[in-house]
Each structure stands twice: as structure tokens, then as C-alpha cells.
Motif scaffolding. Structure first.
Motif, PDB file in Angstrom:
ATOM      1  N   GLY A 192      -2.714  -0.602   6.491  1.00  0.00           N
ATOM      2  CA  GLY A 192      -3.165   0.741   6.152  1.00  0.00           C
ATOM      3  C   GLY A 192      -3.373   1.656   7.342  1.00  0.00           C
ATOM      4  N   GLN A 252       0.970  -4.144   3.830  1.00  0.00           N
ATOM      5  CA  GLN A 252      -0.437  -3.882   3.535  1.00  0.00           C
ATOM      6  C   GLN A 252      -1.194  -3.374   4.769  1.00  0.00           C
ATOM      7  OE1 GLN A 252      -2.102  -7.512   1.977  1.00  0.00           O
ATOM      8  NE2 GLN A 252      -2.179  -8.528   3.961  1.00  0.00           N
ATOM      9  N   LEU A 293       0.812  -1.215   0.000  1.00  0.00           N
ATOM     10  CA  LEU A 293       0.000   0.000   0.000  1.00  0.00           C
ATOM     11  C   LEU A 293       0.847   1.267   0.000  1.00  0.00           C
ATOM     12  CD1 LEU A 293      -2.837  -1.002   2.483  1.00  0.00           C
ATOM     13  CD2 LEU A 293      -2.700  -1.333   0.006  1.00  0.00           C
ATOM     14  N   PRO A 309      -6.064   0.918  -3.926  1.00  0.00           N
ATOM     15  CA  PRO A 309      -5.080   0.182  -3.138  1.00  0.00           C
ATOM     16  C   PRO A 309      -4.138  -0.650  -4.007  1.00  0.00           C
ATOM     17  CG  PRO A 309      -7.248   0.002  -2.148  1.00  0.00           C
ATOM     18  CD  PRO A 309      -7.442   0.663  -3.481  1.00  0.00           C
TER      19      PRO A 309
END
Length: 447
Positions: free
Chosen positions: A266, A264, A201, A214
Motif C-alpha cells: 500500500g 498488497q 489492493l 482493502p
């Protein structure tokens, strides 16, 4: 070992492609479209006879071999599914390897066992000026035969879609696009989730690029810059943008070898400044250490086989690392660009990127000393300790875990097929004439 369990070599790519053509001579053909600097053929496997072309380029970076398995998988799927070619006025053109000379230099680790230590001790990636996707002086000044062959192919085919197949050694998957393809982020996320592949990300490559969703990013138009900027900022003149004039959509599809879940994440980071200080300080110290080792061994390795080609990427990495450390350091103002807001995924990617540069440099220096046949500077024990400690940091500190080759290939091939379907939908909407690659022809993959 089964071909699905390991990466194919240059010779295996040619053999397996030729076998496909022998089995299906009416639907597939194999031709030589150029010759590498070392005399290796650049082979194009084409499936279908339609007027609308897709071009898939494997092996643009020598140390990223997943694309070879992917192009073979795509050829098998296209031969098994007439909707992709025969019934769609389409031709799938698969360049088996853009840098076969470089791929041969990685054969020390291609067949496994797949460990980080083995990978980096046998790692090779040429210096920036010898990487065939880049056009540092523009298309008219190209001297690499591999680059010229690709440019000629692009101008001849004028493909609807070009996919450049890359591999992330440690981290997650992501896609870079020259045009927006609505729906692709959702498809990439679906495929990654089904196959257990982490998505990045906040990859370092795209730190300053717009996000289209994304793990999908827009490649900015090329611009001229100095060598350090060109090495660290991929938005330079390249074969990614060369076919833009033909209306080609280019998708750069990155598939990870060792996955890291943190890329990943976020969520926001509680103290990004502290993390940046650690990451930049670590890179600065590692670079200074490697510079001292490099200076110590150079008088003894100059006559080693291929010393010049091994030293070129070492010099590139040692050139860019100090500037990167300054850019990432929150206590300096020396970086060329202010950092954007950084979340947990971005910071994990920066940590991985700094460690990657150090490991690559150490691995190349290790090969130089080994190739020289003697170690009067007593560098090998120190390099071995560094390689072992830094690989352990990837495994224990970052949680890096090996993703089987078959799964890497499946992930990358599914993303390519989704990009193909959505590019065709985009072209159909612009022309008003439904044709190749309709959504019905290539649905979202479901098990």
C-alpha cells in the motif's frame, strides 16, 4: 493424488456431488438445470430445504477451476453444520460449473504439476462473446444455453446472495460487490492473513471502481459500450447484476493461484511515471511481436481442430492490448479514461496484467500450432522461448509463488461463508426479523 491437492475435473465434480447426495439423501439433492453447447449437464447441488436461498456459481471462467473445489467444500460444511441450513430456513444452491465445456479444455494442466509454463501452454478461456456471465446484448437476447440456465435459476430462486467464484492466475485475492457489506473487508483480511494469501489492493479489474475497504470493491451499474470496453471493463450487463431486481447481493470472490506479495503493497511509488512507461512499452512491444507471429501462422492453422475457438480469444487479446498500452502510457492522451492515482500495488497489478495478456495469447498460439500437427512457419521454438522468458519474469521479477489448491479452496470458501453471514445480517436488519446466517451462526473464522 488427494482431491484436496488438485483441482476437480468436470467428471469428478459430478461424481463427488453424487456421492454426497447418496450419503445424505434427505439433506442434499443433485439436479440438472441445463445443458452446455457440447452436451455437458449443468448440475446444481442443493443442501437444505429452507425458503431463503443462496446461489454459488463455480466455473464461470474456464481457466479458473478453484470454484469447483470450493462448492464441494461448502456442501460438506453445510451438511456438517445445521446452523447453515436446517436450523436457518435456508437452502445453499451450488452450481458445480457454469462452463463445463471450457473446463474440459483446461484438463491438460488441472492435475498438475502446477507450473506456470504448463498452465499457459494448456490454458483455455473462450472469446468474450462465449463467456457465459456476460450479457453483451442484454438478457432478452441471450443465445448461450449456459447463460440462459443461470438467468432462469436466478429468477426462480431470487437468492439473498449470489457468489460468483473466480480465480486469479497470478496476483492476489479480492472481492467485488454489488452492495456494500460492512465488515467484509475486515473478515477477508483476517482470512487472507491466516492462510498466507496476498490481497490485491489495486487490481486492474477494479481500477476505476470505488473501494469499500482493502481488497473489496463496489461493482458499478452496467452500461453499454464497444467490444473493447466490454472486454476490459467488467461493468457491463452481466449475470452479476441480473438478480439485482430481486434484491440479491452479488459477491465476486477472486482467489489467487500464484500469489505475489507486491500487489498488497500500500505504499506510494517513488516514480510511477517511469513504471508506467515500462509497463506500457513492454505490452506494446509484446503485442506487436505476437501480432507478427499470429499473422505468420494463421495460413497454416486454419484447418487445425477447434482453430476458430482458439483464435477468438487471441483476436480479443490482440484487439484490446494496443488500447491498454496507450491508456497506461503517461506520454499519450489516447486512453479512454485518465488513470487514477496509482500506488505500488496498482503498478504491480498493471505489470502482471500486461504480462498475463501476452502469456495467454502466446499459449493459445502455441496450442494452435501444436494442434495443426506441423509448424511450417517455425513458430513453436519462438513461442516456447517467449513463454519460458515471460513465466520466468513472473517468478523472478514479480516473485510469484504457488498457493496449494487446498489453501485456495479454504480461502474462497471462508470468504463465501462470511459474505453469507453478512448478507443475512443485512437482510435481517431490513426486515427487522432476525433469521438465517446470524453472526453467531457463522463467526469470524479462527484457528
Amino acid at each position: 493424488m488427494s482431491p484436496l491437492l488438485r483441482y476437480p475435473t468436470v467428471d469428478e465434480l459430478a461424481t463427488r456431488a453424487a456421492a454426497l447426495v447418496t450419503r445424505r439423501p434427505r439433506d442434499a439433492r443433485l439436479e440438472r438445470v441445463g445443458t452446455s453447447r457440447a452436451g455437458n449437464p449443468l448440475l446444481l447441488l442443493s443442501v437444505g430445504h429452507g425458503s431463503r436461498h443462496a446461489l454459488v456459481v463455480a466455473g464461470p471462467h474456464a481457466n479458473e477451476p478453484v470454484g469447483g473445489g470450493t462448492v464441494l467444500r461448502l456442501a460438506e460444511r453445510a451438511l456438517a453444520d445445521p446452523a447453515l441450513t436446517e436450523n436457518a430456513d435456508a437452502t445453499l444452491n451450488l452450481l458445480l460449473c457454469l462452463d463445463p465445456d471450457g473446463l474440459r479444455r483446461n484438463e491438460g494442466w488441472l492435475h498438475g504439476p502446477y507450473t506456470l509454463g504448463r498452465h499457459f501452454r494448456h490454458f483455455f478461456r473462450p472469446g468474450f462473446l462465449e463467456q457465459p456471465e456476460w450479457l453483451p446484448d442484454g438478457a432478452d437476447a441471450v443465445t448461450l444455453p449456459e447463460t440462459r440456465a443461470l438467468l432462469d435459476l436466478q429468477d426462480e430462486l431470487r437468492p439473498l446472495l449470489q457468489c460468483s467464484l473466480h480465480g486469479v492466475d497470478v496476483g492476489g485475492g479480492f472481492v467485488e460487490l454489488t452492495h456494500d457489506l460492512p465488515g467484509l473487508p475486515q473478515r477477508v483480511a483476517h482470512t487472507a492473513r491466516r492462510l498466507g494469501v496476498p490481497l490485491e489492493l489495486g487490481p486492474y479489474d477494479t481500477l476505476y471502481w470505488p473501494s469499500l475497504g482493502p481488497a473489496v470493491y463496489r461493482i458499478p451499474p452496467p452500461r453499454r459500450g464497444d467490444l473493447a470496453a466490454a472486454i476490459t471493463e467488467a461493468a457491463v450487463e452481466s449475470t452479476w447484476f441480473h438478480p439485482y431486481r430481486h434484491g440479491t447481493v452479488t459477491a465476486v470472490v477472486e482467489a489467487p493461484m500464484w500469489g505475489v506479495r507486491a500487489v498488497q503493497d500500500g505504499s506510494p511509488c517513488a516514480d510511477p511515471t517511469a513504471v508506467l512507461r515500462t509497463v506500457s512499452g513492454t505490452l506494446r512491444r509484446d503485442t506487436q511481436l505476437l501480432e507478427r507471429i499470429s499473422a505468420r501462422i494463421r495460413p497454416h492453422v486454419a484447418a487445425a481442430p477447434d482453430a476458430e475457438r482458439l483464435l477468438a480469444p487471441v483476436d480479443d487479446y490482440l484487439l484490446v492490448c494496443p488500447g491498454l498500452a496507450d491508456t497506461w502510457d503517461p506520454d499519450t492522451d489516447d486512453g479512454p479514461h485518465p488513470l487514477p492515482p496509482l500506488g505500488s500495488a496498482h503498478l504491480a497489478a498493471l505489470r502482471i496484467s500486461g504480462r498475463r495478456l501476452a502469456l495467454r495469447t502466446a499459449g493459445l498460439l502455441h496450442q494452435l500450432v501444436t494442434a495443426a500437427g506441423s509448424d511450417p512457419a517455425d513458430a513453436l521454438p519462438e513461442l516456447d522461448r517467449l513463454l519460458d522468458a515471460w513465466c520466468a519474469d513472473y517468478l523472478d521479477g514479480c516473485g510469484a509463488r504457488w498457493i496449494p489448491v487446498a489453501r485456495q479452496v479454504e480461502y474462497q470458501s471462508r470468504v463465501v461463508l462470511d459474505a453469507l453471514a453478512l448478507t443475512a445480517r443485512r437482510a435481517d436488519s431490513l426486515s427487522g426479523e432476525p433469521d438465517w446466517g446470524s453472526q453467531a451462526a457463522v463467526p469470524m473464522h479462527r484457528e
